[in-house]
Design a protein around this motif. Structure first.
Motif, PDB file in Angstrom:
ATOM      1  N   PRO A  64       0.795  -1.226   0.000  1.00 46.05           N
ATOM      2  CA  PRO A  64       0.000   0.000   0.000  1.00 46.05           C
ATOM      3  C   PRO A  64       0.833   1.286   0.000  1.00 46.05           C
ATOM      4  N   LYS A  65       2.067   1.234   0.496  1.00 47.14           N
ATOM      5  CA  LYS A  65       2.914   2.435   0.499  1.00 47.14           C
ATOM      6  C   LYS A  65       3.416   2.784  -0.887  1.00 47.14           C
ATOM      7  N   THR A  66       3.907   1.761  -1.616  1.00 46.58           N
ATOM      8  CA  THR A  66       4.528   2.018  -2.919  1.00 46.58           C
ATOM      9  C   THR A  66       3.626   1.654  -4.092  1.00 46.58           C
TER      10      THR A  66
END
Length: 65
Positions: A37-39
């Motif tokens: 979900p971050k990248t």
């Protein structure tokens, strides 16, 4: 000691039934696609074992009269 016995049995054949209480079952989950979900990067999650617990009908009836 009880937890060690349940763990070793689940590793060997994947099922432990405790009469009047419930059933522990172990099954294999296949690898699948996931997303960081971050990248927002797509990754492949490795196969793994999953343990589930199912209440017996008797215990369920006692908890939910």
């Amino acid at each position: 000691m009880i937890f060690d016995e349940i763990t070793s049995t689940l590793k060997d054949d994947g099922k432990v039934d405790i009469s009047g209480f419930g059933k522990f079952e172990c099954y294999d989950k296949a690898s699948r696609k996931g997303r960081n979900p971050k990248t927002d990067e797509t990754i492949t999650l490795p196969p793994r074992k999953v343990m589930v617990f199912r209440l017996s009908r008797k215990l369920r009836a006692e908890l939910n009269p």
